[in-house]
Scaffold this motif. Structure first.
Motif, mmCIF file in Angstrom:
data_model
loop_
_atom_site.group_PDB
_atom_site.id
_atom_site.type_symbol
_atom_site.label_atom_id
_atom_site.label_comp_id
_atom_site.label_asym_id
_atom_site.label_seq_id
_atom_site.Cartn_x
_atom_site.Cartn_y
_atom_site.Cartn_z
ATOM 1 N N MET A 98 0.832 -1.212 0.000
ATOM 2 C CA MET A 98 0.000 0.000 0.000
ATOM 3 C C MET A 98 0.863 1.257 0.000
ATOM 4 O O MET A 98 0.548 2.223 -0.705
ATOM 5 C CB MET A 98 -0.956 0.007 1.194
ATOM 6 C CG MET A 98 -2.142 -0.918 1.010
ATOM 7 S SD MET A 98 -3.360 -0.734 2.315
ATOM 8 C CE MET A 98 -4.024 0.869 1.944
ATOM 9 N N VAL A 99 1.940 1.252 0.789
ATOM 10 C CA VAL A 99 2.857 2.396 0.778
ATOM 11 C C VAL A 99 3.468 2.550 -0.611
ATOM 12 O O VAL A 99 3.545 3.659 -1.150
ATOM 13 C CB VAL A 99 3.960 2.242 1.853
ATOM 14 C CG1 VAL A 99 5.024 3.320 1.708
ATOM 15 C CG2 VAL A 99 3.354 2.289 3.249
ATOM 16 N N MET A 100 3.877 1.434 -1.219
ATOM 17 C CA MET A 100 4.459 1.486 -2.561
ATOM 18 C C MET A 100 3.454 2.048 -3.578
ATOM 19 O O MET A 100 3.806 2.893 -4.397
ATOM 20 C CB MET A 100 4.901 0.099 -3.008
ATOM 21 C CG MET A 100 5.484 0.068 -4.414
ATOM 22 S SD MET A 100 5.620 -1.582 -5.084
ATOM 23 C CE MET A 100 3.912 -2.073 -5.202
ATOM 24 N N LEU A 101 2.217 1.600 -3.505
ATOM 25 C CA LEU A 101 1.205 2.095 -4.440
ATOM 26 C C LEU A 101 0.922 3.582 -4.220
ATOM 27 O O LEU A 101 0.688 4.322 -5.176
ATOM 28 C CB LEU A 101 -0.082 1.285 -4.305
ATOM 29 C CG LEU A 101 -0.009 -0.131 -4.864
ATOM 30 C CD1 LEU A 101 -1.259 -0.910 -4.478
ATOM 31 C CD2 LEU A 101 0.173 -0.118 -6.368
ATOM 32 N N ALA A 102 0.958 4.031 -2.974
ATOM 33 C CA ALA A 102 0.767 5.458 -2.700
ATOM 34 C C ALA A 102 1.903 6.262 -3.321
ATOM 35 O O ALA A 102 1.670 7.308 -3.937
ATOM 36 C CB ALA A 102 0.694 5.705 -1.196
ATOM 37 N N VAL A 103 3.131 5.784 -3.186
ATOM 38 C CA VAL A 103 4.280 6.477 -3.772
ATOM 39 C C VAL A 103 4.169 6.498 -5.294
ATOM 40 O O VAL A 103 4.595 7.454 -5.946
ATOM 41 C CB VAL A 103 5.605 5.838 -3.299
ATOM 42 C CG1 VAL A 103 6.793 6.361 -4.072
ATOM 43 C CG2 VAL A 103 5.806 6.080 -1.814
ATOM 44 N N MET A 104 3.550 5.477 -5.862
ATOM 45 C CA MET A 104 3.393 5.417 -7.317
ATOM 46 C C MET A 104 2.406 6.446 -7.844
ATOM 47 O O MET A 104 2.226 6.557 -9.052
ATOM 48 C CB MET A 104 2.989 4.004 -7.755
ATOM 49 C CG MET A 104 4.140 3.025 -7.638
ATOM 50 S SD MET A 104 3.677 1.331 -8.005
ATOM 51 C CE MET A 104 3.108 1.461 -9.676
ATOM 52 N N SER A 105 1.804 7.244 -6.966
ATOM 53 C CA SER A 105 0.989 8.371 -7.413
ATOM 54 C C SER A 105 1.892 9.480 -7.964
ATOM 55 O O SER A 105 1.422 10.415 -8.581
ATOM 56 C CB SER A 105 0.136 8.920 -6.270
ATOM 57 O OG SER A 105 0.954 9.572 -5.308
ATOM 58 N N PHE A 106 3.195 9.359 -7.727
ATOM 59 C CA PHE A 106 4.216 10.312 -8.181
ATOM 60 C C PHE A 106 4.052 11.691 -7.552
ATOM 61 O O PHE A 106 4.560 12.667 -8.073
ATOM 62 C CB PHE A 106 4.266 10.419 -9.707
ATOM 63 C CG PHE A 106 4.852 9.205 -10.357
ATOM 64 C CD1 PHE A 106 6.212 8.996 -10.337
ATOM 65 C CD2 PHE A 106 4.036 8.281 -10.976
ATOM 66 C CE1 PHE A 106 6.761 7.875 -10.931
ATOM 67 C CE2 PHE A 106 4.566 7.156 -11.576
ATOM 68 C CZ PHE A 106 5.940 6.949 -11.553
ATOM 69 N N ASN A 107 3.361 11.762 -6.425
ATOM 70 C CA ASN A 107 3.229 13.030 -5.721
ATOM 71 C C ASN A 107 4.415 13.180 -4.784
ATOM 72 O O ASN A 107 4.707 12.278 -3.985
ATOM 73 C CB ASN A 107 1.911 13.052 -4.934
ATOM 74 C CG ASN A 107 1.675 14.359 -4.252
ATOM 75 O OD1 ASN A 107 2.274 14.643 -3.223
ATOM 76 N ND2 ASN A 107 0.792 15.166 -4.828
ATOM 77 N N GLY A 108 5.124 14.304 -4.861
ATOM 78 C CA GLY A 108 6.310 14.521 -4.046
ATOM 79 C C GLY A 108 6.026 14.496 -2.558
ATOM 80 O O GLY A 108 6.819 13.978 -1.770
ATOM 81 N N GLY A 109 4.899 15.048 -2.135
ATOM 82 C CA GLY A 109 4.543 15.040 -0.723
ATOM 83 C C GLY A 109 4.308 13.636 -0.199
ATOM 84 O O GLY A 109 4.710 13.297 0.918
ATOM 85 N N VAL A 110 3.664 12.801 -0.992
ATOM 86 C CA VAL A 110 3.418 11.413 -0.598
ATOM 87 C C VAL A 110 4.746 10.665 -0.482
ATOM 88 O O VAL A 110 4.965 9.894 0.458
ATOM 89 C CB VAL A 110 2.468 10.720 -1.600
ATOM 90 C CG1 VAL A 110 2.368 9.235 -1.325
ATOM 91 C CG2 VAL A 110 1.101 11.360 -1.552
ATOM 92 N N PHE A 111 5.642 10.905 -1.434
ATOM 93 C CA PHE A 111 6.959 10.273 -1.393
ATOM 94 C C PHE A 111 7.696 10.648 -0.107
ATOM 95 O O PHE A 111 8.236 9.781 0.592
ATOM 96 C CB PHE A 111 7.773 10.690 -2.622
ATOM 97 C CG PHE A 111 9.191 10.215 -2.603
ATOM 98 C CD1 PHE A 111 9.499 8.888 -2.846
ATOM 99 C CD2 PHE A 111 10.219 11.099 -2.329
ATOM 100 C CE1 PHE A 111 10.810 8.451 -2.815
ATOM 101 C CE2 PHE A 111 11.532 10.676 -2.301
ATOM 102 C CZ PHE A 111 11.839 9.342 -2.545
ATOM 103 N N LEU A 112 7.697 11.944 0.231
ATOM 104 C CA LEU A 112 8.383 12.388 1.446
ATOM 105 C C LEU A 112 7.712 11.832 2.698
ATOM 106 O O LEU A 112 8.398 11.446 3.655
ATOM 107 C CB LEU A 112 8.435 13.910 1.496
ATOM 108 C CG LEU A 112 9.340 14.577 0.455
ATOM 109 C CD1 LEU A 112 9.253 16.094 0.568
ATOM 110 C CD2 LEU A 112 10.771 14.104 0.587
ATOM 111 N N ALA A 113 6.385 11.756 2.715
ATOM 112 C CA ALA A 113 5.673 11.194 3.869
ATOM 113 C C ALA A 113 6.053 9.727 4.070
ATOM 114 O O ALA A 113 6.265 9.280 5.201
ATOM 115 C CB ALA A 113 4.162 11.334 3.680
ATOM 116 N N ALA A 114 6.167 8.968 2.980
ATOM 117 C CA ALA A 114 6.544 7.556 3.079
ATOM 118 C C ALA A 114 7.984 7.408 3.569
ATOM 119 O O ALA A 114 8.268 6.606 4.463
ATOM 120 C CB ALA A 114 6.367 6.866 1.731
ATOM 121 N N VAL A 115 8.898 8.190 3.018
ATOM 122 C CA VAL A 115 10.302 8.103 3.425
ATOM 123 C C VAL A 115 10.457 8.502 4.889
ATOM 124 O O VAL A 115 11.125 7.799 5.669
ATOM 125 C CB VAL A 115 11.188 8.976 2.508
ATOM 126 C CG1 VAL A 115 12.593 9.105 3.067
ATOM 127 C CG2 VAL A 115 11.232 8.389 1.102
#
Length: 146
Positions: A98-115
């Protein structure tokens, strides 16, 4: 140049062909107008976008917790412990996807939230920073991800 793919057709529930526009980003972008994990969520609402970022952050922290938690007591029934470990592994794998799929939205904020969620989760549950000194070190029930 904007790097997006546009889909313009779909089938509705009655079998009729309808046209619908949906833009999928193919490179990282910054902005709160996005779709993360579910169709139409969070949409263009800034508050819902903030909630989505907190949700992704919490998912990443939970994945780290499941990677390093130790719930099974020594001497527990091996078969029951094996099934419990398998269940925990399955939940961890599902949340990781689920985290991977959220990051695959290519949204920078989502990427930073996951990291940052993975970083905080590791800091709290996996690093030595918050471990109690003295006594033997507990091994996690699940091996850390490779």
């Amino acid at each position: 140049m904007v790097n997006m793919v546009e889909t313009t057709s779909a089938w509705n529930t009655t079998g009729l062909h309808v046209h619908r526009k949906s833009l999928l980003h193919m490179s990282f972008y910054w902005g709160h107008k996005s779709e993360i994990l579910f169709s139409g969520w969070p949409g263009s609402n800034s508050g819902m976008y903030a909630l989505a970022l907190m949700f992704v952050f919490a998912l990443a922290v939970t994945v780290e917790w499941l990677s390093y938690c130790s719930i099974i007591k020594p001497g527990a029934n091996k078969v029951a412990a094996g099934f419990f470990q398998t269940a925990m592994h399955t939940v961890r794998a599902g949340l990781s996807y689920m985290v991977m799929l959220a990051v695959m939205s290519f949204n920078g904020g989502v990427f930073l939230a996951a990291v940052f969620g993975h970083a905080v989760g590791f800091l709290v549950f996996g690093s030595r920073a918050f471990r109690k000194s003295g006594g033997s070190e507990k091994k996690p029930d699940l091996p850390p991800r490779k």
